[in-house]
Design a protein around this motif. Structure first.
Motif, PDB file in Angstrom:
ATOM      1  N   ASN A 159       5.028  35.138  61.771  1.00  0.00           N
ATOM      2  CA  ASN A 159       5.714  36.322  61.259  1.00  0.00           C
ATOM      3  C   ASN A 159       6.755  35.934  60.207  1.00  0.00           C
ATOM      4  N   THR A 161       8.587  37.890  58.336  1.00  0.00           N
ATOM      5  CA  THR A 161       9.793  38.716  58.357  1.00  0.00           C
ATOM      6  C   THR A 161      10.803  38.162  59.351  1.00  0.00           C
ATOM      7  N   ALA A 162      10.298  37.520  60.419  1.00  0.00           N
ATOM      8  CA  ALA A 162      11.184  36.978  61.438  1.00  0.00           C
ATOM      9  C   ALA A 162      11.700  35.591  61.067  1.00  0.00           C
TER      10      ALA A 162
HETATM   11  C1  LIG Z   1       8.030  40.377  62.742  1.00  0.00           C
HETATM   12  O1  LIG Z   1       9.421  40.177  62.862  1.00  0.00           O
HETATM   13  C2  LIG Z   1      10.175  41.335  62.589  1.00  0.00           C
HETATM   14  C3  LIG Z   1      11.658  40.940  62.568  1.00  0.00           C
HETATM   15  O2  LIG Z   1      11.991  40.162  63.682  1.00  0.00           O
HETATM   16  C4  LIG Z   1       9.855  42.398  63.641  1.00  0.00           C
HETATM   17  O3  LIG Z   1      10.592  43.579  63.373  1.00  0.00           O
HETATM   18  C5  LIG Z   1       8.358  42.698  63.591  1.00  0.00           C
HETATM   19  O4  LIG Z   1       8.002  43.598  64.619  1.00  0.00           O
HETATM   20  C6  LIG Z   1       7.566  41.422  63.760  1.00  0.00           C
HETATM   21  N1  LIG Z   1       6.163  41.726  63.528  1.00  0.00           N
HETATM   22  C7  LIG Z   1       5.193  41.347  64.360  1.00  0.00           C
HETATM   23  C8  LIG Z   1       3.807  41.715  64.001  1.00  0.00           C
HETATM   24  O5  LIG Z   1       5.447  40.736  65.404  1.00  0.00           O
END
Ligand SMILES: *[C@@H]1O[C@H](CO)[C@@H](O)[C@H](O)[C@H]1NC(C)=O
Ligand SMILES: *[C@@H]1O[C@H](CO)[C@@H](O)[C@H](O)[C@H]1NC(C)=O
Ligand SMILES: *[C@@H]1O[C@H](CO)[C@@H](O)[C@H](O)[C@H]1NC(C)=O
Ligand SMILES: *[C@@H]1O[C@H](CO)[C@@H](O)[C@H](O)[C@H]1NC(C)=O
Ligand SMILES: *[C@@H]1O[C@H](CO)[C@@H](O)[C@H](O)[C@H]1NC(C)=O
Ligand SMILES: *[C@@H]1O[C@H](CO)[C@@H](O)[C@H](O)[C@H]1NC(C)=O
Ligand SMILES: *[C@@H]1O[C@H](CO)[C@@H](O)[C@H](O)[C@H]1NC(C)=O
Length: 325
Positions: free
Chosen positions: A80, A82-83
């Motif tokens: 991920n 974004t994380a």
């Molecule tokens: C990816 O990380 C973001 C931020 O932590 C979170 O909001 C999101 O749900 C995550 N996406 C997945 C597919 O796990």
């Protein structure tokens, strides 16, 4: 970090692994995938090698060892983004299995990786490079042969060697479906059905492609695994024409502006704007005259008679991103 294994319920084959304490070289029957034959240097493709290291490592270290972009490593493993605002500093736990994206080239009529280049450090030996760093994927003899190293005991710090992992292009299809090949090293506890489930591939395909014929898998064997993939149908002039993404992974394209994903049970490529942290400046990612961004699928009334329903990424060239609605 969101690593997950793909699941696949089919288990027609259950081939048990014989764990050899003496090492696989003791047996002549090991299935060592040596790379697929090829006839033209134009026959190149994207492929994967499977990788495990026994200790925790920064992702940047693995990226350096394989000459790959940390973001490409994230995508290949469906981590991920974004994380993880700082992908290169993520810690990969010891023994975690990774898919490493590589370019499979045609070298001397055999498909081999030409994109991984290792720079020799003080105290390195060729066998340490082969066994400790690239554990199981390659022998020091193969590194010596491809790099014309006359005496494997004489290598010097700063020298650069191509690490020619075996790989395959499979003509980009298997059984009529788009695939990407994964060179996989059998580890203790593996069975054909476990390997297939982890890779999202069919056990029967792996068995046939590697001529396993119900024979025992041996730890250290290298198998050619056809991972199902989503292919693109971009404009032929696009820089990313021919983009193909393995199931359960994604690729970032269009100068870090677009993310194209392939679901773990899907054959449809899905492209949408990439996470903003990757790119400083991206061109307009909306379809002309609409409020729909690339990847949006919803009905939007336009002024006249027609309604727009989806905005689809069609590749990029220079600073232009193509889309169709
Ligand atoms: C990816 O990380 C973001 C931020 O932590 C979170 O909001 C999101 O749900 C995550 N996406 C997945 C597919 O796990
Ligand atoms: C990885 O596996 C090896 C061999 O099974 C083991 O010796 C080592 O301790 C493991 N490393 C970690 C971090 O679990
Ligand atoms: C392998 O890479 C080198 C540069 O590192 C390049 O000169 C050579 O043409 C490549 N070979 C093939 C078959 O792609
Ligand atoms: C590869 O695929 C193309 C069409 O997709 C076909 O024309 C060609 O014969 C195939 N080559 C091999 C070696 O299978
Ligand atoms: C595969 O196994 C069958 C039955 O065990 C045997 O008759 C056949 O010769 C084998 N084929 C190969 C290529 O080993
Ligand atoms: C994957 O697709 C198959 C066939 O379309 C379906 O039977 C199965 O439930 C799907 N699995 C998941 C996890 O969506
Ligand atoms: C366009 O979409 C609107 C709702 O968003 C709907 O009321 C209208 O009938 C649609 N027009 C056509 C031509 O499909």
């Amino acid at each position: 970090m969101g690593y997950f294994f793909l699941s696949c319920k089919s288990s027609k084959f259950e081939v048990f692994v014989l764990i050899l304490l003496l090492g696989s070289s003791a047996l002549g029957s090991a299935k060592t995938f040596q790379g697929e034959s090829c006839s033209s240097v134009a026959d190149t493709c994207s492929s994967f090698v499977n990788y495990q290291y026994p200790y925790d490592l920064r992702l940047q270290q693995i990226a350096n060892w394989f000459s790959v972009d940390p973001v490409a490593l994230f995508g290949a493993n469906n981590f991920n983004l974004t994380a993880a605002p700082d992908p290169e500093n993520e810690i990969i736990p010891g023994n975690q299995t990774l898919r490493i994206p590589v370019t499979c080239s045609c070298i001397g009529q055999i498909h081999r990786v030409n994109s991984t280049v290792y720079t020799v450090k003080p105290d390195d030996t060729l066998s340490k490079i082969a066994d400790s760093i690239y554990g199981g994927l390659i022998t020091y003899q193969e590194i010596a042969a491809v790099n014309n190293i006359a005496d494997p005991n004489k290598i010097l710090p700063g020298q650069q060697f191509v690490i020619p992992f075996p790989c395959a292009c499979l003509n980009k299809t298997y059984n009529g479906h788009p695939v990407i090949s994964l060179a996989y090293v059998v580890s203790p506890g593996d069975t054909l059905s476990k390997i297939a489930a982890k890779a999202g591939a069919q056990a029967a395909d792996i068995s046939k492609l590697n001529a396993l014929n119900n024979s025992l898998l041996i730890v250290g064997d290298v198998l050619d695994i056809p991972i199902p993939a989503c292919s693109s149908s971009f404009t032929t002039t696009a820089t990313d024409y021919g983009l193909i993404v393995a199931s359960g992974s994604y690729q970032i394209t269009a100068d870090n502006c677009v993310q194209c994903s392939c679901g773990s049970n899907s054959t449809d490529l899905y492209c949408s704007p990439a996470p903003a942290l990757l790119s400083g400046s991206c061109p307009n990612l909306h379809c002309d005259g609409t409020k729909l961004a690339i990847g949006d699928v919803k009905e939007q009334a336009l002024s006249k008679s027609c309604n727009v329903t989806s905005c689809i990424y069609e590749g990029f060239q220079g600073k232009t991103i193509f889309s169709s609605c």
